[in-house]
Design an enzyme around this catalytic site. Structure first.
Site, mmCIF file in Angstrom:
data_model
loop_
_atom_site.group_PDB
_atom_site.id
_atom_site.type_symbol
_atom_site.label_atom_id
_atom_site.label_comp_id
_atom_site.label_asym_id
_atom_site.label_seq_id
_atom_site.Cartn_x
_atom_site.Cartn_y
_atom_site.Cartn_z
ATOM 1 N N SER A 179 45.277 37.757 43.530
ATOM 2 C CA SER A 179 46.288 38.806 43.524
ATOM 3 C C SER A 179 47.695 38.315 43.801
ATOM 4 C CB SER A 179 45.920 39.888 44.545
ATOM 5 O OG SER A 179 45.847 39.344 45.852
ATOM 6 N N HIS A 207 41.960 42.445 39.490
ATOM 7 C CA HIS A 207 43.125 42.131 38.667
ATOM 8 C C HIS A 207 42.741 41.527 37.317
ATOM 9 C CE1 HIS A 207 45.975 42.963 41.939
ATOM 10 N NE2 HIS A 207 45.023 42.472 42.723
ATOM 11 N N LYS A 239 44.302 49.479 39.055
ATOM 12 C CA LYS A 239 45.185 48.499 38.407
ATOM 13 C C LYS A 239 45.262 48.809 36.911
ATOM 14 C CE LYS A 239 44.619 46.345 42.460
ATOM 15 N NZ LYS A 239 43.803 46.897 43.572
#
Length: 388
Positions: A179, A207, A239
């Protein structure tokens, strides 16, 4: 009675003195490439809305329509009476998308990671984690009762050595895309090491999901691995999908065991059913609109070319996360403020989120950005970045 207030005041003063004091800013607009703060519009380069779905009209319409049918709150935990048809539909779709028999929803990625590790591990086990893993994985390992060992970042030799030295059952947990550095774990190599030692592998793909892989199914897909290689796959919905929540996907045995023993699942109110419906719509858009991934990749390439031309200290990342290392925490805050004065919103990331001496500007790109907006970012960076 005065001990706790004194302690808290000391902590706050220490953070201010070290340039590590954090403050929350209030957005006056929805998520997007342009946001409004304190009455001014800014180009937003610090959001994890990688595919630009957080304010997509179809996702918003789905949330509204589902709220009209299912209400706002779920009313209870999944195992009481909080599990509704939208939850079930989303779990089934996520399982199918990731190529696994089942999926299980959680209210957040933090709840998922800490809950999963505490449910799977016990005293006598060993959990091995990359040194740059997300805090939720580290906290889950620390509180699991198992022995926590950390290996050097993306160092498969160090992992193999420490895994060989670890007695009893072992589980390896890694981020798919890290991240704060934006680089990817060498999942194929890690999976081979785990198979040799008969250790389980858990991947946090918060992610990577929606962004990497041929179909956007994430880092595990990109590495050519299946559920036999990665028995525990966790990812978030906040996300690339642009909503909120998380899930774990795996086989029937794993999911049933987690349902029965994961305290973070058993004792937490289920996410709103309308949010599950919106997430299902976002997942459909992710699958149908591959151009979003192509657009994001093009913008990442444009930014990296421009940063190289400016000799900016860009880290080795091909993901939407493009960190510029500053080093000093106070200097990172100053650069963030100078960019803000130019209408650019980028957060300064400081310890303890990143190691001391590696404070940075964490630039994140979205498919909703335009090439012109990325060029404006590069121009602003050229104005504020110190020259040698």
């Amino acid at each position: 009675m005065e001990a706790f207030p004194q302690r808290l005041r000391a902590v706050l003063e220490e953070r201010r003195a070290a340039g590590l004091y954090r403050q929350c800013q209030t957005l006056e607009s929805g998520q997007g490439p342009v946001v409004r703060v304190d009455g001014r519009e800014y180009l937003n380069f610090c959001s994890n809305d990688y595919l630009g779905l957080a304010s997509h009209p179809k996702v918003i319409a789905s949330l509204r329509a589902a709220a009209a049918v299912w209400g706002v709150g779920s009313g209870a935990s999944h195992l009481v009476c909080g599990h509704s048809a939208p939850h079930r539909a989303l779990e089934e779709a996520l399982a199918e998308f990731t190529g696994r028999p089942r999926a299980l929803l959680f209210s957040s990625g933090y709840a998922a990671n800490t809950g999963i590790l505490q449910a799977l591990l016990q005293a006598g086990d060993t959990v091995l984690q990359d040194r740059l893993n997300h805090a939720s994985l580290l906290d889950g390992g620390l509180h699991s009762g198992a022995r926590l060992r950390r290996f050097a970042h993306n160092d498969c030799d160090d992992l193999a050595r420490k895994l060989q030295q670890s007695p009893g059952p072992a589980l390896v947990a890694v981020d798919g895309v890290f991240s704060m550095d934006g680089d990817s774990a060498p999942l194929a190599s890690i999976a081979r090491i785990c198979q040799q030692r008969q250790a389980w592998l858990m991947v946090d793909d918060a992610h990577g999901l929606g962004v990497t892989g041929a179909t956007g199914a994430g880092s595990v897909e990109a590495a050519g691995l299946g559920s036999g290689d990665v028995p525990v796959l966790m990812a978030t919905l906040g996300k690339a999908l642009g909503t909120s929540g998380a899930f774990v996907a795996g086989d029937e045995l794993l999911i049933e065991a987690l349902i029965q023993s994961t305290r973070n699942y058993i004792y937490t109110t289920a996410m709103p059913p309308a949010l599950a419906a919106a997430s299902l719509t976002a997942l459909g858009l992710l699958r149908e609109e591959a151009w979003r991934r192509d657009q994001l990749a093009a913008l990442v390439a444009q930014f990296r070319r421009g940063a190289a031309d400016l000799s900016l200290p860009l880290m080795g990342s091909d993901s939407a996360i493009q960190p510029l290392v500053v080093g000093d925490a106070e200097r990172a805050v100053q650069l963030s403020q100078q960019l803000r004065e130019r209408g650019i919103l980028i957060s300064a990331i400081r310890p303890p989120t990143v190691p001391a001496g590696t404070s940075r500007l964490r630039v994140t790109l979205s498919a909703a950005h335009t090439a012109e907006q990325v060029e404006r970012l590069l121009n602003a960076l050229s104005e504020v970045w110190p020259r040698a």
